[in-house]
Write a protein that holds these residues in place. Sequence first.
Motif, PDB file in Angstrom:
ATOM      1  N   ALA A   1       0.839  -1.204   0.000  1.00  0.00           N
ATOM      2  CA  ALA A   1       0.000   0.000   0.000  1.00  0.00           C
ATOM      3  C   ALA A   1       0.866   1.243   0.000  1.00  0.00           C
ATOM      4  O   ALA A   1       1.820   1.333   0.782  1.00  0.00           O
ATOM      5  N   GLY A   2       0.531   2.172  -0.857  1.00  0.00           N
ATOM      6  CA  GLY A   2       1.165   3.478  -0.855  1.00  0.00           C
ATOM      7  C   GLY A   2       2.675   3.466  -0.930  1.00  0.00           C
ATOM      8  O   GLY A   2       3.324   4.246  -0.265  1.00  0.00           O
ATOM      9  N   GLY A   3       3.259   2.577  -1.711  1.00  0.00           N
ATOM     10  CA  GLY A   3       4.712   2.522  -1.833  1.00  0.00           C
ATOM     11  C   GLY A   3       5.400   1.711  -0.756  1.00  0.00           C
ATOM     12  O   GLY A   3       6.615   1.697  -0.660  1.00  0.00           O
ATOM     13  N   TYR A   4       4.639   1.038   0.075  1.00  0.00           N
ATOM     14  CA  TYR A   4       5.199   0.233   1.163  1.00  0.00           C
ATOM     15  C   TYR A   4       4.763  -1.226   1.052  1.00  0.00           C
ATOM     16  O   TYR A   4       3.651  -1.523   0.628  1.00  0.00           O
ATOM     17  N   ASP A   5       5.648  -2.105   1.482  1.00  0.00           N
ATOM     18  CA  ASP A   5       5.289  -3.491   1.766  1.00  0.00           C
ATOM     19  C   ASP A   5       4.934  -3.520   3.245  1.00  0.00           C
ATOM     20  O   ASP A   5       5.635  -2.920   4.069  1.00  0.00           O
ATOM     21  N   LEU A   6       3.835  -4.198   3.579  1.00  0.00           N
ATOM     22  CA  LEU A   6       3.390  -4.296   4.967  1.00  0.00           C
ATOM     23  C   LEU A   6       3.573  -5.722   5.462  1.00  0.00           C
ATOM     24  O   LEU A   6       3.174  -6.677   4.785  1.00  0.00           O
ATOM     25  N   TYR A   7       4.175  -5.846   6.622  1.00  0.00           N
ATOM     26  CA  TYR A   7       4.406  -7.135   7.266  1.00  0.00           C
ATOM     27  C   TYR A   7       3.700  -7.120   8.611  1.00  0.00           C
ATOM     28  O   TYR A   7       3.817  -6.150   9.370  1.00  0.00           O
ATOM     29  N   LEU A   8       2.988  -8.178   8.906  1.00  0.00           N
ATOM     30  CA  LEU A   8       2.306  -8.289  10.196  1.00  0.00           C
ATOM     31  C   LEU A   8       3.295  -8.803  11.239  1.00  0.00           C
ATOM     32  O   LEU A   8       4.105  -9.690  10.956  1.00  0.00           O
ATOM     33  N   VAL A   9       3.186  -8.257  12.436  1.00  0.00           N
ATOM     34  CA  VAL A   9       4.119  -8.593  13.514  1.00  0.00           C
ATOM     35  C   VAL A   9       3.368  -9.194  14.687  1.00  0.00           C
ATOM     36  O   VAL A   9       2.410  -8.620  15.189  1.00  0.00           O
ATOM     37  N   ASP A  10       3.838 -10.369  15.109  1.00  0.00           N
ATOM     38  CA  ASP A  10       3.369 -10.973  16.360  1.00  0.00           C
ATOM     39  C   ASP A  10       4.291 -10.426  17.442  1.00  0.00           C
ATOM     40  O   ASP A  10       5.469 -10.774  17.507  1.00  0.00           O
ATOM     41  N   ASN A  11       3.763  -9.532  18.258  1.00  0.00           N
ATOM     42  CA  ASN A  11       4.574  -8.905  19.302  1.00  0.00           C
ATOM     43  C   ASN A  11       4.126  -9.320  20.702  1.00  0.00           C
ATOM     44  O   ASN A  11       4.341  -8.606  21.670  1.00  0.00           O
ATOM     45  N   ALA A  12       3.516 -10.501  20.799  1.00  0.00           N
ATOM     46  CA  ALA A  12       3.010 -10.978  22.083  1.00  0.00           C
ATOM     47  C   ALA A  12       4.140 -11.386  23.039  1.00  0.00           C
ATOM     48  O   ALA A  12       3.973 -11.328  24.251  1.00  0.00           O
ATOM     49  N   ASP A  13       5.277 -11.794  22.491  1.00  0.00           N
ATOM     50  CA  ASP A  13       6.408 -12.215  23.315  1.00  0.00           C
ATOM     51  C   ASP A  13       7.501 -11.156  23.287  1.00  0.00           C
ATOM     52  O   ASP A  13       7.383 -10.137  22.604  1.00  0.00           O
ATOM     53  N   HIS A  14       8.564 -11.422  24.001  1.00  0.00           N
ATOM     54  CA  HIS A  14       9.685 -10.484  24.072  1.00  0.00           C
ATOM     55  C   HIS A  14      10.254 -10.181  22.680  1.00  0.00           C
ATOM     56  O   HIS A  14      10.513  -9.030  22.353  1.00  0.00           O
ATOM     57  N   CYS A  15      10.452 -11.211  21.879  1.00  0.00           N
ATOM     58  CA  CYS A  15      10.995 -11.035  20.527  1.00  0.00           C
ATOM     59  C   CYS A  15       9.862 -10.999  19.513  1.00  0.00           C
ATOM     60  O   CYS A  15       9.010 -11.887  19.495  1.00  0.00           O
ATOM     61  N   TRP A  16       9.865  -9.976  18.696  1.00  0.00           N
ATOM     62  CA  TRP A  16       8.867  -9.880  17.635  1.00  0.00           C
ATOM     63  C   TRP A  16       9.170 -10.901  16.562  1.00  0.00           C
ATOM     64  O   TRP A  16      10.315 -11.272  16.334  1.00  0.00           O
ATOM     65  N   ARG A  17       8.107 -11.344  15.867  1.00  0.00           N
ATOM     66  CA  ARG A  17       8.301 -12.227  14.703  1.00  0.00           C
ATOM     67  C   ARG A  17       7.232 -11.894  13.671  1.00  0.00           C
ATOM     68  O   ARG A  17       6.117 -11.491  14.029  1.00  0.00           O
ATOM     69  N   ILE A  18       7.586 -12.073  12.420  1.00  0.00           N
ATOM     70  CA  ILE A  18       6.660 -11.833  11.322  1.00  0.00           C
ATOM     71  C   ILE A  18       5.655 -12.974  11.293  1.00  0.00           C
ATOM     72  O   ILE A  18       6.011 -14.138  11.473  1.00  0.00           O
ATOM     73  N   THR A  19       4.402 -12.633  11.066  1.00  0.00           N
ATOM     74  CA  THR A  19       3.345 -13.633  10.991  1.00  0.00           C
ATOM     75  C   THR A  19       2.436 -13.331   9.805  1.00  0.00           C
ATOM     76  O   THR A  19       2.323 -12.185   9.381  1.00  0.00           O
ATOM     77  N   ALA A  20       1.820 -14.345   9.285  1.00  0.00           N
ATOM     78  CA  ALA A  20       0.814 -14.171   8.230  1.00  0.00           C
ATOM     79  C   ALA A  20      -0.587 -14.167   8.831  1.00  0.00           C
ATOM     80  O   ALA A  20      -1.563 -13.941   8.123  1.00  0.00           O
ATOM     81  N   ASP A  21      -0.677 -14.392  10.127  1.00  0.00           N
ATOM     82  CA  ASP A  21      -1.957 -14.536  10.813  1.00  0.00           C
ATOM     83  C   ASP A  21      -2.363 -13.238  11.508  1.00  0.00           C
ATOM     84  O   ASP A  21      -1.794 -12.886  12.541  1.00  0.00           O
ATOM     85  N   PRO A  22      -3.356 -12.516  10.966  1.00  0.00           N
ATOM     86  CA  PRO A  22      -3.782 -11.275  11.608  1.00  0.00           C
ATOM     87  C   PRO A  22      -4.279 -11.479  13.044  1.00  0.00           C
ATOM     88  O   PRO A  22      -4.228 -10.556  13.850  1.00  0.00           O
ATOM     89  N   GLN A  23      -4.726 -12.677  13.377  1.00  0.00           N
ATOM     90  CA  GLN A  23      -5.198 -12.957  14.732  1.00  0.00           C
ATOM     91  C   GLN A  23      -4.054 -12.954  15.741  1.00  0.00           C
ATOM     92  O   GLN A  23      -4.280 -12.807  16.936  1.00  0.00           O
ATOM     93  N   ARG A  24      -2.837 -13.136  15.276  1.00  0.00           N
ATOM     94  CA  ARG A  24      -1.665 -13.123  16.157  1.00  0.00           C
ATOM     95  C   ARG A  24      -0.918 -11.798  16.094  1.00  0.00           C
ATOM     96  O   ARG A  24      -0.005 -11.558  16.872  1.00  0.00           O
ATOM     97  N   ALA A  25      -1.304 -10.944  15.155  1.00  0.00           N
ATOM     98  CA  ALA A  25      -0.576  -9.700  14.926  1.00  0.00           C
ATOM     99  C   ALA A  25      -1.027  -8.604  15.884  1.00  0.00           C
ATOM    100  O   ALA A  25      -2.202  -8.474  16.179  1.00  0.00           O
ATOM    101  N   GLY A  26      -0.071  -7.831  16.324  1.00  0.00           N
ATOM    102  CA  GLY A  26      -0.352  -6.667  17.150  1.00  0.00           C
ATOM    103  C   GLY A  26       0.254  -5.419  16.546  1.00  0.00           C
ATOM    104  O   GLY A  26       0.183  -4.343  17.109  1.00  0.00           O
TER     105      GLY A  26
END
Length: 88
Positions: free
Chosen positions: A54-79
């Motif tokens: 969108a708008g010149g950007y690639d968007l990646y969803l982030v699971d930030n529930a734990d200390h270390c962030w990780r990329i996720t494809a699941d919007p239910q886990r994304a914050g």
Amino acid sequence: MTVSDQQLSDVCTLLQRTGPAENPLPGLRAAFPGMVFTRCDASDMDGETPAMHAGGYDLYLVDNADHCWRITADPQRAGGVVLAAHKD
């Protein structure tokens, strides 16, 4: 926290209205106060698959529930969302 389809759609709309020289983070953070946003260089995301573009950007969803962030494809886990300028 989860990221809804509507929120993602609204994020994309806001990014599409943001000029290329503008920093989109303040507007995104104001519009979505419970969601985390960060921006990085596209090379930092090598090997990852963006959730959308969108708008010149690639968007990646982030699971930030734990200390270390990780990329996720699941919007239910994304914050949050990572923005990386499109590679040209």
